[in-house]
Scaffold this active site. Structure first.
Site, mmCIF file in Angstrom:
data_model
loop_
_atom_site.group_PDB
_atom_site.id
_atom_site.type_symbol
_atom_site.label_atom_id
_atom_site.label_comp_id
_atom_site.label_asym_id
_atom_site.label_seq_id
_atom_site.Cartn_x
_atom_site.Cartn_y
_atom_site.Cartn_z
ATOM 1 N N GLU A 48 0.817 -1.204 0.000
ATOM 2 C CA GLU A 48 0.000 0.000 0.000
ATOM 3 C C GLU A 48 0.859 1.265 0.000
ATOM 4 O OE1 GLU A 48 -2.138 -2.927 2.862
ATOM 5 O OE2 GLU A 48 -0.126 -2.602 2.039
ATOM 6 N N CYS A 80 -0.223 0.619 7.702
ATOM 7 C CA CYS A 80 -0.671 1.038 6.379
ATOM 8 C C CYS A 80 -1.984 1.804 6.439
ATOM 9 C CB CYS A 80 -0.820 -0.180 5.466
ATOM 10 S SG CYS A 80 0.757 -0.948 5.034
ATOM 11 N N ALA A 150 10.447 -37.855 -4.615
ATOM 12 C CA ALA A 150 10.597 -38.385 -5.963
ATOM 13 C C ALA A 150 10.595 -39.901 -5.848
ATOM 14 C CB ALA A 150 11.907 -37.901 -6.598
ATOM 15 N N SER A 164 19.918 -43.739 -4.007
ATOM 16 C CA SER A 164 18.765 -42.972 -4.473
ATOM 17 C C SER A 164 19.128 -41.888 -5.482
ATOM 18 C CB SER A 164 18.050 -42.319 -3.281
ATOM 19 O OG SER A 164 18.900 -41.406 -2.631
ATOM 20 N N THR A 192 18.171 -40.075 5.810
ATOM 21 C CA THR A 192 18.541 -39.378 4.580
ATOM 22 C C THR A 192 19.928 -38.759 4.711
ATOM 23 O OG1 THR A 192 16.221 -38.892 4.092
ATOM 24 C CG2 THR A 192 17.867 -37.545 2.976
ATOM 25 N N LEU A 200 21.223 -29.819 1.379
ATOM 26 C CA LEU A 200 19.917 -29.197 1.645
ATOM 27 C C LEU A 200 19.928 -27.684 1.440
ATOM 28 C CD1 LEU A 200 18.511 -31.143 4.744
ATOM 29 C CD2 LEU A 200 18.116 -31.565 2.322
ATOM 30 N N ARG A 203 19.827 -24.184 -4.779
ATOM 31 C CA ARG A 203 20.795 -23.840 -5.820
ATOM 32 C C ARG A 203 20.112 -23.781 -7.195
ATOM 33 N NH1 ARG A 203 22.818 -27.898 -2.884
ATOM 34 N NH2 ARG A 203 22.735 -29.407 -4.581
ATOM 35 N N GLU A 290 11.527 -33.219 2.809
ATOM 36 C CA GLU A 290 12.124 -33.953 1.694
ATOM 37 C C GLU A 290 12.444 -35.400 2.029
ATOM 38 O OE1 GLU A 290 15.220 -32.008 -0.396
ATOM 39 O OE2 GLU A 290 13.869 -30.489 -1.187
ATOM 40 N N GLY A 292 13.196 -38.905 4.705
ATOM 41 C CA GLY A 292 12.644 -39.995 3.923
ATOM 42 C C GLY A 292 11.240 -40.390 4.304
#
Length: 363
Positions: A48, A80, A150, A164, A192, A200, A203, A290, A292
């Site tokens: 605003e 605002c 995935a 993996s 993991t 982690l 990028r 992410e 496991g």
């Protein structure tokens, strides 16, 4: 022009402004846009104010379209509502009230008390979806949890050996890095970390993002090695553990630069509900999980997953002892399974991305 839609489009341009909501604003006078803007990064002006500054004197008597109720409290920036009133804006349209405890209709009421006409309700559904993580956090105190995995066509995230890399293709991996750059934190389990040793970090385009998510490791027994990549590189790391881990290991994690948080257990595993509450208190609005399969399964078992991104790759592992994308107790009957509401499907190279909001079949 649909000015409500324009305000929402501007809000989408704001990018990641957490812990604030992404907001867009359009000032219209005599059928002409005289100012517009979107939320700047934390500490910068709200949408605003950007629009009012652009409009200048043309704001007097104008109509403001904004994608969320204007704030009325002093935070990093002034309220605002006061800027809108002082500028002489005659009318304000916004889709829905801000759920923040400092707002919740107070902005609307302040504008009305000052003689500004207020209209609420246009574009509500899209505005809520745009800031779904903000709304979840402000109404529950918990992060908006996104489960991302995935998997092969038969639902496996790795070979029986634990290998993996890489289940998904390069296009899917690039998409995942862009997603990481949009969230406040990334969570994965100790399995993991031990098996894949991920960094982690975000990028996108092969370059480290300027804004890195908080990296969170759920490690109830203290198995993360001191040389793990998640302890290095850009960004902060939080190790969530329990009383099952050794004090000497916790000291080693802190010496490696991580924050160690000891939380209660749920059986033999970390209480993921307690972890989410702790992250919410740290202003983590969006949490990308992410893996496991064990930690994603625990979140599903407790009904804590808000959104799913499932990348399905055209391969078949075909091994009964290969790890699954989602473990946990799961559903005993088909009437208890989770189904995705509003599913969307898109191609990422050779892979398929399925996105949706989980809900119980019987609910």
């Amino acid at each position: 022009m649909d000015y409500v839609e324009r305000a929402l489009a501007l809000a989408r341009q704001a990018g990641v402004v957490s812990p604030n909501p992404a907001v867009g604003a359009v000032l219209v006078r005599e059928g002409q846009v005289v100012g517009e803007g979107f939320t700047q990064p934390p500490g910068g002006p709200h949408a605003e104010v950007v629009a009012l500054e652009q409009a200048g004197e043309a704001a007097r008597g104008a109509t403001l379209y904004v994608s969320l109720e204007p704030c009325c409290h002093q935070g990093r920036t002034p309220p605002c509502t006061r800027a809108i009133i002082d500028a002489g804006v005659a009318e304000v349209h916004f889709p829905l009230l801000d759920p923040d405890a400092h707002a919740r209709g107070r902005g609307r009421d302040e504008l009305l008390a000052a003689g500004v006409a207020v209209h609420v309700g246009e574009g509500e559904e899209e505005a809520r979806r745009l800031n779904e993580a903000y709304f979840k956090h402000r109404t529950t105190g918990l992060p908006f949890v996104i489960a991302k995995f995935a998997a092969s066509l038969d639902g496996r995230i790795a070979a029986p050996s634990g290998e993996s890399r890489w289940i998904s293709g390069p296009e899917a991996r690039e998409w995942a890095h862009s997603l990481r750059a949009e969230v406040d934190a990334i969570l994965c389990g100790a399995n993991t970390i031990v098996l894949d040793d991920p960094e982690l970090t975000a990028r996108p385009g092969g370059q480290e993002a300027a804004r890195q998510p908080l990296r969170v490791v759920a490690d109830s027994r203290g198995r993360t090695p001191a040389g793990a990549r998640v302890l290095r590189g850009p960004g902060r790391t939080l190790i969530a553990t329990s009383d099952r881990s050794q004090p000497i290991w916790r000291v080693a994690m802190e010496a490696a630069g991580a924050e160690v948080l000891v939380l209660p257990r749920r059986g033999d595993s970390l209480d993921v509900g307690a972890l989410l509450r702790a992250l919410g208190q740290r202003d983590v609005l969006s949490l990308l999980v992410e893996g496991g399969g064990v930690i994603i399964g625990a979140l599903f078992d407790q009904g804590l997953v808000d959104k799913v991104h499932a990348i399905i790759t055209p391969m078949i592992v075909g091994a009964s002892d290969a790890p699954a994308a989602v473990a946990g107790q799961g559903a005993r009957r088909l009437a208890e399974v989770w189904r995705l509401r509003e599913p969307m499907v898109e191609r990422l190279g050779e892979d398929v991305l399925i996105t949706g909001y989980p809900e119980r079949t019987g609910e």
